[in-house]
Design an enzyme around this catalytic site. Structure first.
Site, PDB file in Angstrom:
ATOM      1  CE  LYS A  13      -2.431  -1.531   3.308  1.00 55.64           C
ATOM      2  NZ  LYS A  13      -3.287  -2.190   4.272  1.00 55.64           N
ATOM      3  NE  ARG A  90      -6.449  -2.477   9.743  1.00 57.77           N
ATOM      4  CZ  ARG A  90      -5.454  -1.655   9.528  1.00 57.77           C
ATOM      5  NH1 ARG A  90      -5.573  -0.677   8.687  1.00 57.77           N
ATOM      6  NH2 ARG A  90      -4.328  -1.764  10.177  1.00 57.77           N
ATOM      7  NE  ARG A 124       9.140  -6.774   6.618  1.00 58.55           N
ATOM      8  CZ  ARG A 124       7.971  -6.186   6.679  1.00 58.55           C
ATOM      9  NH1 ARG A 124       7.547  -5.474   5.667  1.00 58.55           N
ATOM     10  NH2 ARG A 124       7.219  -6.285   7.754  1.00 58.55           N
ATOM     11  NE  ARG A 164      10.981  -7.064  11.590  1.00 56.01           N
ATOM     12  CZ  ARG A 164      10.160  -6.137  11.119  1.00 56.01           C
ATOM     13  NH1 ARG A 164      10.513  -5.422  10.074  1.00 56.01           N
ATOM     14  NH2 ARG A 164       9.013  -5.914  11.684  1.00 56.01           N
ATOM     15  NE  ARG A 175       0.504  -7.943  10.746  1.00 59.23           N
ATOM     16  CZ  ARG A 175       1.611  -7.608  10.068  1.00 59.23           C
ATOM     17  NH1 ARG A 175       2.706  -8.318  10.211  1.00 59.23           N
ATOM     18  NH2 ARG A 175       1.606  -6.565   9.268  1.00 59.23           N
TER      19      ARG A 175
HETATM   20  P1  ADP Z   1      -0.356  -2.860   9.889  1.00 59.25           P
HETATM   21  O1  ADP Z   1       0.920  -2.768  10.662  1.00 59.25           O
HETATM   22  O2  ADP Z   1      -1.247  -4.010  10.312  1.00 59.25           O
HETATM   23  O3  ADP Z   1      -0.231  -2.746   8.409  1.00 59.25           O
HETATM   24  P2  ADP Z   1      -1.132  -0.046  10.209  1.00 59.25           P
HETATM   25  O4  ADP Z   1       0.255   0.444  10.071  1.00 59.25           O
HETATM   26  O5  ADP Z   1      -2.133   0.379   9.212  1.00 59.25           O
HETATM   27  O6  ADP Z   1      -1.225  -1.634  10.347  1.00 59.25           O
HETATM   28  O7  ADP Z   1      -1.700   0.336  11.659  1.00 59.25           O
HETATM   29  C1  ADP Z   1      -0.982   0.039  12.842  1.00 59.25           C
HETATM   30  C2  ADP Z   1      -1.952  -0.189  13.990  1.00 59.25           C
HETATM   31  O8  ADP Z   1      -2.819   0.962  14.142  1.00 59.25           O
HETATM   32  C3  ADP Z   1      -2.908  -1.358  13.785  1.00 59.25           C
HETATM   33  O9  ADP Z   1      -2.345  -2.574  14.190  1.00 59.25           O
HETATM   34  C4  ADP Z   1      -4.086  -0.947  14.652  1.00 59.25           C
HETATM   35  O10 ADP Z   1      -3.852  -1.205  16.018  1.00 59.25           O
HETATM   36  C5  ADP Z   1      -4.143   0.560  14.457  1.00 59.25           C
HETATM   37  N1  ADP Z   1      -5.064   0.937  13.335  1.00 59.25           N
HETATM   38  C6  ADP Z   1      -4.732   1.525  12.156  1.00 59.25           C
HETATM   39  N2  ADP Z   1      -5.813   1.721  11.380  1.00 59.25           N
HETATM   40  C7  ADP Z   1      -6.867   1.242  12.075  1.00 59.25           C
HETATM   41  C8  ADP Z   1      -8.267   1.132  11.823  1.00 59.25           C
HETATM   42  N3  ADP Z   1      -8.820   1.575  10.684  1.00 59.25           N
HETATM   43  N4  ADP Z   1      -9.045   0.571  12.778  1.00 59.25           N
HETATM   44  C9  ADP Z   1      -8.531   0.120  13.928  1.00 59.25           C
HETATM   45  N5  ADP Z   1      -7.230   0.179  14.228  1.00 59.25           N
HETATM   46  C10 ADP Z   1      -6.390   0.731  13.323  1.00 59.25           C
END
Ligand code: ADP
Ligand code: ZN
Length: 220
Positions: A13, A90, A124, A164, A175
């Protein structure tokens, strides 16, 4: 344009956001994950609220995320240039809330085979000396000097691959299962509105600007 970027972890993304930004340089890229991480760093009230969920790899409660996004979407830059939402909605509750806040032009669905996702995320690693990023399966350094050992292409340092600890296969499977469970009703919702645009994200970096434009439905 008002776009939602959607897809599993590891689908790229971030990369695709960068490619959209080349076509729409002024579009605000709104990543809920980034906003939470910034707030965590600055120790704001929002950051403290989100911390325990993020640490556990769980979703932050809907009402917290929804209020935050509603607030962000009310800003002037969004009124002028639309938005590229990344990481929201989400859940189906977040989807309904977004419908009440505004209407979107499209949900860009990045699709990637589960086996490829696993290779991308589990393979990675980076050079401990210069930080150059590699992937054991898809992008290893050129000069192999032993089993899982290479010389860094950039600085020549010796590197050994090490998994990691937070990237175990088991944690990743979990996940991906959580993603799929939450994604299903969200995708169904936008499908019924005919707003889904699917992009095969095996190799988006090879896409030309014209291909990106047509993928996101950009006209002009
Ligand atoms: P990931 O590491 O799973 O790709 P992101 O970087 O998008 O996730 O987000 C990191 C954390 O922020 C998620 O694990 C969650 O705890 C929180 N988060 C982000 N976006 C959302 C959302 N739309 N709804 C609920 N929690 C979110
Ligand atoms: Zn290096």
């Amino acid at each position: 344009m008002k776009l939602v970027l959607f897809g599993p972890p590891g689908a790229g993304k971030g990369t695709f956001s960068g490619q959209i930004k080349k076509i729409l340089p002024d579009i605000p890229h709104i990543s809920t994950g980034d906003i939470f991480r910034e707030n965590l760093k600055k120790q704001t009230e929002l950051g403290l609220k989100a911390k325990k969920y993020m640490d556990a790899g769980e979703l932050v409660p809907d009402e917290v995320v929804i209020d935050m996004v509603r607030d962000r979407l009310s800003k002037d830059d969004v009124k002028q240039h639309g938005f590229l939402l990344d990481g929201f909605p989400r859940t189906i509750e977040q989807t309904k809330a977004l419908d009440e806040i505004t209407s979107i032009d499209a949900l860009i669905l990045l699709e990637l085979d589960r086996e490829i996702i696993k290779k991308r995320i589990l393979g990675r690693f980076s050079c401990p000396e210069c930080g150059e990023i590699y992937n054991k399966y898809t992008l290893p350094p050129k000069d192999a000097i032993g089993e899982d050992k290479w010389k860094c292409d950039k600085c020549g340092a010796g590197i050994e691959f090490a998994q990691r600890s937070d990237d175990t296969e088991e944690a990743l499977e979990k996940r991906l299962d959580v993603y799929e469970k939450n994604a299903e009703p969200v995708i169904a919702h936008y499908k019924s509105k005919n707003l889904i645009r699917t992009v095969d994200s095996t190799d988006t970096l090879k896409m030309s600007e014209e291909e990106i434009k047509s993928a996101i439905g950009y006209k002009r």
